[in-house]
Design an enzyme around this catalytic site. Structure first.
Site, mmCIF file in Angstrom:
data_model
loop_
_atom_site.group_PDB
_atom_site.id
_atom_site.type_symbol
_atom_site.label_atom_id
_atom_site.label_comp_id
_atom_site.label_asym_id
_atom_site.label_seq_id
_atom_site.Cartn_x
_atom_site.Cartn_y
_atom_site.Cartn_z
ATOM 1 N N HIS A 148 0.875 -1.208 0.000
ATOM 2 C CA HIS A 148 0.000 0.000 0.000
ATOM 3 C C HIS A 148 0.894 1.233 0.000
ATOM 4 O O HIS A 148 1.519 1.568 1.004
ATOM 5 C CB HIS A 148 -0.902 0.014 1.240
ATOM 6 C CG HIS A 148 -1.845 1.187 1.271
ATOM 7 N ND1 HIS A 148 -3.204 1.032 1.388
ATOM 8 C CD2 HIS A 148 -1.641 2.517 1.187
ATOM 9 C CE1 HIS A 148 -3.789 2.213 1.379
ATOM 10 N NE2 HIS A 148 -2.850 3.140 1.265
ATOM 11 N N HIS A 195 1.600 5.408 -1.714
ATOM 12 C CA HIS A 195 1.233 6.588 -2.524
ATOM 13 C C HIS A 195 2.514 7.177 -3.111
ATOM 14 O O HIS A 195 3.436 7.518 -2.363
ATOM 15 C CB HIS A 195 0.544 7.651 -1.658
ATOM 16 C CG HIS A 195 -0.720 7.156 -1.036
ATOM 17 N ND1 HIS A 195 -1.952 7.299 -1.639
ATOM 18 C CD2 HIS A 195 -0.944 6.494 0.122
ATOM 19 C CE1 HIS A 195 -2.880 6.749 -0.872
ATOM 20 N NE2 HIS A 195 -2.300 6.249 0.202
ATOM 21 N N LYS A 253 -9.348 -0.007 -5.917
ATOM 22 C CA LYS A 253 -9.369 0.623 -4.597
ATOM 23 C C LYS A 253 -10.699 1.301 -4.347
ATOM 24 O O LYS A 253 -11.178 2.086 -5.168
ATOM 25 C CB LYS A 253 -8.229 1.653 -4.514
ATOM 26 C CG LYS A 253 -8.137 2.393 -3.194
ATOM 27 C CD LYS A 253 -7.643 1.505 -2.077
ATOM 28 C CE LYS A 253 -7.829 2.170 -0.713
ATOM 29 N NZ LYS A 253 -6.710 2.983 -0.302
ATOM 30 N N HIS A 312 -10.377 1.386 1.781
ATOM 31 C CA HIS A 312 -10.165 2.370 2.851
ATOM 32 C C HIS A 312 -11.377 2.216 3.763
ATOM 33 O O HIS A 312 -12.462 2.682 3.434
ATOM 34 C CB HIS A 312 -10.060 3.794 2.290
ATOM 35 C CG HIS A 312 -9.779 4.800 3.364
ATOM 36 N ND1 HIS A 312 -8.536 5.367 3.552
ATOM 37 C CD2 HIS A 312 -10.570 5.298 4.353
ATOM 38 C CE1 HIS A 312 -8.587 6.178 4.606
ATOM 39 N NE2 HIS A 312 -9.810 6.160 5.102
ATOM 40 N N HIS A 328 -4.535 -0.422 5.998
ATOM 41 C CA HIS A 328 -4.076 0.364 7.158
ATOM 42 C C HIS A 328 -5.020 0.312 8.359
ATOM 43 O O HIS A 328 -5.568 1.324 8.768
ATOM 44 C CB HIS A 328 -3.803 1.822 6.755
ATOM 45 C CG HIS A 328 -4.801 2.455 5.820
ATOM 46 N ND1 HIS A 328 -6.163 2.428 6.045
ATOM 47 C CD2 HIS A 328 -4.626 3.134 4.665
ATOM 48 C CE1 HIS A 328 -6.759 3.067 5.059
ATOM 49 N NE2 HIS A 328 -5.855 3.505 4.208
ATOM 50 N N ASP A 378 1.487 2.632 3.552
ATOM 51 C CA ASP A 378 0.652 3.822 3.364
ATOM 52 C C ASP A 378 1.498 5.093 3.405
ATOM 53 O O ASP A 378 1.053 6.129 3.876
ATOM 54 C CB ASP A 378 -0.473 3.887 4.416
ATOM 55 C CG ASP A 378 -1.522 4.931 4.046
ATOM 56 O OD1 ASP A 378 -1.628 5.292 2.863
ATOM 57 O OD2 ASP A 378 -2.237 5.391 4.958
HETATM 58 C C1 NCD Z 1 -3.521 9.140 2.072
HETATM 59 C C2 NCD Z 1 -3.059 10.174 1.043
HETATM 60 O O1 NCD Z 1 -2.483 11.195 1.458
HETATM 61 O O2 NCD Z 1 -3.221 9.945 -0.154
HETATM 62 N N1 NCD Z 1 -3.576 9.764 3.356
HETATM 63 C C3 NCD Z 1 -3.542 9.157 4.562
HETATM 64 O O3 NCD Z 1 -3.706 9.844 5.569
HETATM 65 N N2 NCD Z 1 -3.349 7.873 4.686
HETATM 66 C C4 NCD Z 1 -4.828 8.545 1.665
HETATM 67 C C5 NCD Z 1 -5.216 7.326 2.461
HETATM 68 O O4 NCD Z 1 -4.628 6.259 2.307
HETATM 69 O O5 NCD Z 1 -6.135 7.424 3.287
HETATM 70 ZN ZN ZN Z 2 -3.212 5.154 1.622
#
Ligand code: NCD
Ligand code: ZN
Length: 369
Positions: A30, A32, A116, A153, A191, A264
């Site tokens: 997971h 970003h 997702k 999520h 998460h 995450d």
């Molecule tokens: C994530 C993001 O910034 O894209 N933020 C977070 O607080 N985890 C999005 C997500 O996974 O909820």
């Molecule tokens: Zn995330």
């Protein structure tokens, strides 16, 4: 891409000594990576340690077509430093009206690895998400049929519901009915942050798994208010009470295959964290494996780190474990306060990593092979 269920047995013995850990190369299930200059900066800290990563689709605009996923994958590959072997596994962003044909085509072509589900307005860049689960029943039915995993999520976005209860409410009122309706669907509750989530996943079928982040293993909700408002510790789902953190630590180090690594890591530029309406997301990629190792050491479970980081994820997704190995050495290091952007134009264009200014006990050894 292999999608047939495959059980990976440990083929080489894990090496563990007082001052060195050797494990199969881990994957981040997971992650970003953003886009543009941030993307160019944040791929390297992940690709130097992790072999594969499931890349989240919550860009602006989100990844809702096969072509946009192909293009994004290419931009990611351009940002991988020479010498790193790294495979980004792409995801589709479910909306109320994303067609099942797009999912079918993307999955069949090996572009979409999973889809997702963001409940609309539940987190960063989720405005285009799903407003009601009924709207995606056809899409989910297709996913169940073709064996495409659904990544969730797991929070309700209802502002009437206390923010600390949103995960537990989601599980009870949305996840449970969804799993009942689609019993063959492979689902990852991303998460997780609560004892309720841990218990729910433990007591569900092997079709349900959960990822656990390093930050939810280290901090509880007090971190957000320690001496002032600490936006660096703000993420969603928000960190909960201490007993939830303890439950997550027990789950991660339990050796149960339904819990595996997903950082995450969610970078936001300083200017968007330090704001009257700061973004949710913690950037932990630069020290993620060291951060997990510290937790496993504290829980006297270093012998289970490899399963959590490198075996249970591939097993769940029906992929082979990685052939490569990595090593960590016991060498305390202070985490830097700033992670500089490759091309910064203002003094606010940098990222603050998780554990900034703290000392971690283990260090990734880039020279080991
Ligand atoms: C994530 C993001 O910034 O894209 N933020 C977070 O607080 N985890 C999005 C997500 O996974 O909820
Ligand atoms: Zn995330």
């Amino acid at each position: 891409m292999v999608h047939s269920p495959e059980v990976n047995l440990r083929l080489i013995p894990l090496h563990l000594s007082q001052d060195r850990i050797i494990i199969r190369q881990p994957d981040d299930w997971h992650l970003h990576l953003r886009d543009g200059d941030v993307l160019k900066t944040v791929v390297a800290p992940t690709s130097r340690v992790f072999r594969r990563a499931i890349v989240m689709p919550n860009l602006q605009p989100p990844i809702t077509s096969v072509q946009s996923a192909i293009d994004y994958r290419q931009r990611i590959m351009h940002a991988v430093p020479d010498g790193d072997l790294f495979t980004p596994l792409m995801t589709a962003y479910l909306t109320d009206d994303l067609s099942e044909e797009v999912l079918r085509e993307g999955f069949a072509r090996g572009v979409f690895f999973a889809a997702k589900l963001y409940p609309a307005n539940s987190t960063t860049n989720s405005a285009a998400g799903v407003t009601s689960l009924e709207n995606i029943y056809t899409a989910v039915e297709t996913m169940e049929e073709i064996g495409m995993p659904l990544l969730i999520h797991g929070e309700v976005a209802d502002i009437e519901i206390d923010i600390f209860d949103r995960e537990a409410v989601f599980i009870e009122s949305h996840l449970q009915p969804l799993l009942k309706r689609f019993p063959s669907l492979r689902v990852v509750l991303e998460h997780i942050t609560t004892a309720e989530a841990v218990e729910y996943v433990q007591n569900s079928s092997a079709k349900l798994a959960a990822t656990i982040t390093p930050h939810h293993l280290h901090i509880n909700r007090n971190a957000l208010f320690n001496g002032g408002l600490r936006s660096d510790f703000f993420c969603l789902p928000v960190a909960k009470r201490e007993h939830h953190r303890m439950a997550l630590r027990r789950a991660a180090t339990s050796g149960e295959p339904c819990f595996f690594l997903g950082t995450d890591s969610a970078p936001h530029l300083r200017e968007f964290k330090e704001s009257s309406c700061g973004c949710a997301g913690i950037f932990n990629a630069p020290n993620a494996i060291e951060s997990y190792a510290q937790v496993f050491e504290e829980e006297e479970a270093l012998d289970r780190l490899e399963d959590f980081s490198s075996v249970f994820g591939p097993n769940f997704y029906g992929l082979p474990v990685n052939k490569e190995i990595i090593s960590l050495v016991k060498k305390p290091h202070v985490v830097s306060l700033r992670f500089e952007l490759k091309k910064a134009e203002t003094s606010f264009e940098y990222l603050a990593p998780f554990h900034a200014g703290e000392t971690l006990n283990w260090s990734f050894d880039p020279n080991f092979s």
